[in-house]
Design a protein around this motif. Structure first.
Motif, PDB file in Angstrom:
ATOM      1  N   ASP A  64       0.845  -1.191   0.000  1.00 16.77           N
ATOM      2  CA  ASP A  64       0.000   0.000   0.000  1.00 16.77           C
ATOM      3  C   ASP A  64       0.884   1.247   0.000  1.00 16.77           C
ATOM      4  N   ARG A  65       0.722   2.090  -1.007  1.00 17.11           N
ATOM      5  CA  ARG A  65       1.533   3.310  -1.136  1.00 17.11           C
ATOM      6  C   ARG A  65       1.314   4.289   0.010  1.00 17.11           C
ATOM      7  N   GLN A  66       0.184   4.163   0.707  1.00 22.07           N
ATOM      8  CA  GLN A  66      -0.137   5.094   1.796  1.00 22.07           C
ATOM      9  C   GLN A  66       0.535   4.710   3.115  1.00 22.07           C
ATOM     10  N   VAL A  82      16.102  -1.750  -2.639  1.00 24.27           N
ATOM     11  CA  VAL A  82      14.644  -1.851  -2.693  1.00 24.27           C
ATOM     12  C   VAL A  82      14.014  -0.494  -2.392  1.00 24.27           C
ATOM     13  N   VAL A  83      14.571   0.241  -1.446  1.00 30.51           N
ATOM     14  CA  VAL A  83      14.069   1.590  -1.155  1.00 30.51           C
ATOM     15  C   VAL A  83      14.133   2.440  -2.423  1.00 30.51           C
ATOM     16  N   GLN A  84      15.264   2.428  -3.109  1.00 29.13           N
ATOM     17  CA  GLN A  84      15.404   3.224  -4.335  1.00 29.13           C
ATOM     18  C   GLN A  84      14.390   2.786  -5.394  1.00 29.13           C
ATOM     19  N   PHE A  85      14.198   1.474  -5.538  1.00 28.77           N
ATOM     20  CA  PHE A  85      13.227   0.963  -6.499  1.00 28.77           C
ATOM     21  C   PHE A  85      11.818   1.446  -6.163  1.00 28.77           C
ATOM     22  N   LEU A  86      11.437   1.329  -4.892  1.00 33.39           N
ATOM     23  CA  LEU A  86      10.087   1.746  -4.495  1.00 33.39           C
ATOM     24  C   LEU A  86       9.892   3.250  -4.685  1.00 33.39           C
ATOM     25  N   LEU A  87      10.917   4.034  -4.387  1.00 34.73           N
ATOM     26  CA  LEU A  87      10.827   5.483  -4.623  1.00 34.73           C
ATOM     27  C   LEU A  87      10.589   5.765  -6.107  1.00 34.73           C
ATOM     28  N   TYR A  91       6.435   5.360  -4.453  1.00 33.37           N
ATOM     29  CA  TYR A  91       6.265   5.256  -3.001  1.00 33.37           C
ATOM     30  C   TYR A  91       7.091   6.377  -2.386  1.00 33.37           C
ATOM     31  N   ASP A  92       6.502   7.140  -1.482  1.00 36.17           N
ATOM     32  CA  ASP A  92       7.259   8.276  -0.959  1.00 36.17           C
ATOM     33  C   ASP A  92       7.559   8.200   0.533  1.00 36.17           C
TER      34      ASP A  92
END
Length: 115
Positions: A64-66, A82-87, A91-92
């Motif tokens: 969930d993006r929220q 993974v953090v960089q990929f999600l950003l 995803y913020d």
């Protein structure tokens, strides 16, 4: 952004204060054999989600993006990727647990085995 395992409780408090009623996620991106050796103890203050790094490109829509997400691996390198990929996927509210489960054992829960 990253945080140490010692800062995780503070991050949880801030995440919940910023989004009341939303349960943060601890995303463990290690391999299944690593989960067998060492794992974070379940806690009512966050949801533990296991998603090996290699499966993240196919499975990230399950997140969930929220919800605030903290990513964890063995020492912090895979979870940082993974953090960089999600950003990049929009995803913020994602952070890396610097030092990974190894540091988690040293800073938060000595009952977690190191390997």
């Amino acid at each position: 952004m990253s945080l140490t395992p010692a800062q995780f409780s503070q991050w949880l408090t801030l995440a919940v204060a910023g989004q009341p009623g939303v349960k943060p996620v601890l995303l463990d991106v290690r391999e299944p054999w690593e989960f067998q050796i060492a794992s974070v103890a379940p806690d009512d203050s966050f949801e533990l989600v296991r998603m090996p790094m290699r499966s993240v490109p196919a499975r990230f829509p399950e997140l969930d993006r929220q919800r605030p997400i903290a990513c964890l691996c063995h020492h912090g390198a895979r979870s940082a990727q993974v953090v960089q990929f999600l950003l990049q996927q929009g995803y913020d509210n994602v952070v890396n647990v610097h030092g990974g489960i190894h540091a988690w054992s040293q800073q938060r829960d000595a009952s977690v085995p190191t390997y």
